[in-house]
Design a protein around this motif. Sequence first.
Motif, PDB file in Angstrom:
ATOM      1  N   VAL A 155       0.692  -1.127   0.105  1.00 36.29           N
ATOM      2  CA  VAL A 155       0.144   0.092   0.020  1.00 36.29           C
ATOM      3  C   VAL A 155       0.839   1.287   0.095  1.00 36.29           C
ATOM      4  CG1 VAL A 155      -0.247   0.121   2.552  1.00 36.29           C
ATOM      5  CG2 VAL A 155      -2.129   1.182   1.048  1.00 36.29           C
ATOM      6  N   ILE A 156       0.406   2.195  -0.757  1.00 37.07           N
ATOM      7  CA  ILE A 156       1.068   3.413  -0.791  1.00 37.07           C
ATOM      8  C   ILE A 156       0.933   4.537   0.052  1.00 37.07           C
ATOM      9  CG2 ILE A 156       1.449   5.362  -2.259  1.00 37.07           C
ATOM     10  CD1 ILE A 156       1.049   3.450  -4.620  1.00 37.07           C
ATOM     11  N   GLN A 161      10.946  10.749   9.119  1.00 39.71           N
ATOM     12  CA  GLN A 161      10.671   9.413   9.754  1.00 39.71           C
ATOM     13  C   GLN A 161       9.969   8.451   9.073  1.00 39.71           C
ATOM     14  OE1 GLN A 161       9.081   9.320  13.903  1.00 39.71           O
ATOM     15  NE2 GLN A 161       9.927  11.515  14.016  1.00 39.71           N
ATOM     16  N   GLY A 162       9.210   8.926   7.833  1.00 36.26           N
ATOM     17  CA  GLY A 162       8.557   8.094   6.925  1.00 36.26           C
ATOM     18  C   GLY A 162       8.986   7.093   6.105  1.00 36.26           C
ATOM     19  N   TYR A 163      10.200   7.343   5.889  1.00 36.45           N
ATOM     20  CA  TYR A 163      11.472   6.507   5.364  1.00 36.45           C
ATOM     21  C   TYR A 163      11.488   5.133   5.935  1.00 36.45           C
ATOM     22  CZ  TYR A 163      12.913  10.527   2.439  1.00 36.45           C
ATOM     23  OH  TYR A 163      12.781  11.623   1.694  1.00 36.45           O
ATOM     24  N   ALA A 164      11.451   5.038   7.171  1.00 37.38           N
ATOM     25  CA  ALA A 164      11.484   3.719   8.082  1.00 37.38           C
ATOM     26  C   ALA A 164      10.061   2.917   7.693  1.00 37.38           C
ATOM     27  CB  ALA A 164      11.431   4.077   9.599  1.00 37.38           C
ATOM     28  N   VAL A 165       8.938   3.378   7.111  1.00 38.66           N
ATOM     29  CA  VAL A 165       8.137   2.744   6.803  1.00 38.66           C
ATOM     30  C   VAL A 165       7.606   2.736   5.267  1.00 38.66           C
ATOM     31  CG1 VAL A 165       6.789   2.710   8.943  1.00 38.66           C
ATOM     32  CG2 VAL A 165       6.428   4.339   7.344  1.00 38.66           C
ATOM     33  N   ASP A 166       8.557   2.934   4.513  1.00 38.60           N
ATOM     34  CA  ASP A 166       8.593   3.099   3.075  1.00 38.60           C
ATOM     35  C   ASP A 166       7.413   4.120   2.511  1.00 38.60           C
ATOM     36  OD1 ASP A 166       9.632   2.492   0.572  1.00 38.60           O
ATOM     37  OD2 ASP A 166       8.077   0.633   0.251  1.00 38.60           O
ATOM     38  N   ALA A 167       7.401   5.216   3.158  1.00 38.83           N
ATOM     39  CA  ALA A 167       6.071   6.261   2.582  1.00 38.83           C
ATOM     40  C   ALA A 167       6.775   6.845   1.240  1.00 38.83           C
ATOM     41  CB  ALA A 167       6.205   7.155   3.758  1.00 38.83           C
ATOM     42  N   LEU A 168       5.842   7.007   0.528  1.00 39.04           N
ATOM     43  CA  LEU A 168       6.113   7.540  -0.713  1.00 39.04           C
ATOM     44  C   LEU A 168       6.725   9.022  -0.751  1.00 39.04           C
ATOM     45  CD1 LEU A 168       6.079   7.471  -3.922  1.00 39.04           C
ATOM     46  CD2 LEU A 168       3.608   8.401  -3.921  1.00 39.04           C
ATOM     47  N   GLY A 169       6.261   9.824   0.407  1.00 42.92           N
ATOM     48  CA  GLY A 169       6.681  10.849   0.759  1.00 42.92           C
ATOM     49  C   GLY A 169       5.758  11.641   1.679  1.00 42.92           C
ATOM     50  N   LYS A 227       2.666  10.575  -8.653  1.00 42.32           N
ATOM     51  CA  LYS A 227       3.719   9.423  -8.506  1.00 42.32           C
ATOM     52  C   LYS A 227       3.202   8.225  -7.688  1.00 42.32           C
ATOM     53  CE  LYS A 227       7.821  12.504  -7.393  1.00 42.32           C
ATOM     54  NZ  LYS A 227       8.858  12.490  -6.483  1.00 42.32           N
ATOM     55  N   ALA A 228       2.356   8.485  -6.940  1.00 38.76           N
ATOM     56  CA  ALA A 228       1.410   7.459  -6.384  1.00 38.76           C
ATOM     57  C   ALA A 228       0.462   6.540  -7.280  1.00 38.76           C
ATOM     58  CB  ALA A 228       0.343   8.220  -5.075  1.00 38.76           C
ATOM     59  N   ILE A 229      -0.151   7.580  -8.122  1.00 38.11           N
ATOM     60  CA  ILE A 229      -0.993   6.943  -9.367  1.00 38.11           C
ATOM     61  C   ILE A 229      -0.431   6.002 -10.193  1.00 38.11           C
ATOM     62  CG2 ILE A 229      -2.383   7.125 -11.175  1.00 38.11           C
ATOM     63  CD1 ILE A 229      -3.945   7.642  -8.351  1.00 38.11           C
ATOM     64  N   GLN A 230       1.269   6.541 -10.455  1.00 38.95           N
ATOM     65  CA  GLN A 230       1.899   5.544 -11.397  1.00 38.95           C
ATOM     66  C   GLN A 230       2.349   4.121 -10.632  1.00 38.95           C
ATOM     67  OE1 GLN A 230       5.344   8.368 -12.249  1.00 38.95           O
ATOM     68  NE2 GLN A 230       3.867   9.546 -13.270  1.00 38.95           N
ATOM     69  N   ARG A 231       2.608   4.166  -9.467  1.00 37.57           N
ATOM     70  CA  ARG A 231       2.850   3.158  -8.757  1.00 37.57           C
ATOM     71  C   ARG A 231       1.721   2.115  -8.613  1.00 37.57           C
ATOM     72  NH1 ARG A 231       6.649   3.494  -3.192  1.00 37.57           N
ATOM     73  NH2 ARG A 231       8.442   4.624  -3.973  1.00 37.57           N
ATOM     74  N   VAL A 232       0.303   2.731  -8.364  1.00 36.20           N
ATOM     75  CA  VAL A 232      -0.628   2.011  -8.375  1.00 36.20           C
ATOM     76  C   VAL A 232      -0.830   1.126  -9.705  1.00 36.20           C
ATOM     77  CG1 VAL A 232      -3.316   1.869  -8.404  1.00 36.20           C
ATOM     78  CG2 VAL A 232      -1.854   3.185  -6.806  1.00 36.20           C
ATOM     79  N   GLU A 233      -0.741   2.040 -10.896  1.00 38.00           N
ATOM     80  CA  GLU A 233      -1.085   1.562 -11.918  1.00 38.00           C
ATOM     81  C   GLU A 233       0.205   0.321 -12.490  1.00 38.00           C
ATOM     82  OE1 GLU A 233      -0.575   4.881 -14.721  1.00 38.00           O
ATOM     83  OE2 GLU A 233      -2.889   5.159 -14.378  1.00 38.00           O
ATOM     84  N   SER A 234       1.335   0.491 -11.924  1.00 36.85           N
ATOM     85  CA  SER A 234       2.407  -0.526 -12.336  1.00 36.85           C
ATOM     86  C   SER A 234       2.086  -1.860 -11.318  1.00 36.85           C
ATOM     87  CB  SER A 234       3.885  -0.037 -12.102  1.00 36.85           C
ATOM     88  OG  SER A 234       3.938   0.276 -10.423  1.00 36.85           O
TER      89      SER A 234
END
Length: 234
Positions: free
Chosen positions: A79-80, A93-101, A118-125
Amino acid sequence: MTKICIVEDEVDQAELLKNYINRYANEHRLPFSIEHLSDGIDLVDDYKGQYDIILLDIQMKHLDGMAAAEKIRKVDLDVIIIFITSTVQYAVQGYAVDALGYVLKPVPYPQFEQIFDKAIQRVESKQHHVYIRVSVDDKQLKLDCDTIIFIESQRNNVIIHTVDMDYTTLGPLKKFEEMLISHGFSKCHNAYLVNLSFVEGVQKEEVILEHNITLPISRAKKKEFMSALTEDIL
């Protein structure tokens, strides 16, 4: 349809984000389903990997966004997550939970649009991937089938061996075979369902997989397995 969850305890901020998502949907002609929750505890309670994107406020009363994200990552690696915050101090601190930004409050539309793109591009892939949901220790996990190396039958349970770790859940193996047989999986033995993309070779009575894994191949399954492997290569 892309499923989005806004987790925000400030009603005006939640409405602003809804309006931004609807504006983005109209401009890009994309269908979205939007749900609003007012606290992180509402998100993690009975979470089943049902969302594609989570817009998560960091500072909330009962369960803050960072703690909620940590709990979510234990059951859903895909999940993004986008943090909504009033200070960069928490956002890093978001990098610790692999947040998009993250997006800083008050949220301007251009900044929102940039990270939402960026989020939509990830969802589509990710929509090209096949996922299964399994129950492990009373939790519902969402697993990307591309990460599953093989699934092993063990009495009344099955063990799902992935690239990262193993998961034990209720069987039978036949249930998983029915779900995955059309997605590049084949049985080399009554006890093993193999992801063919991890097969490095077959010799005599063994199947050699990546990660130094060797499994037995039975006479009864060999012809069918080799046929499936050839089709997968082609």
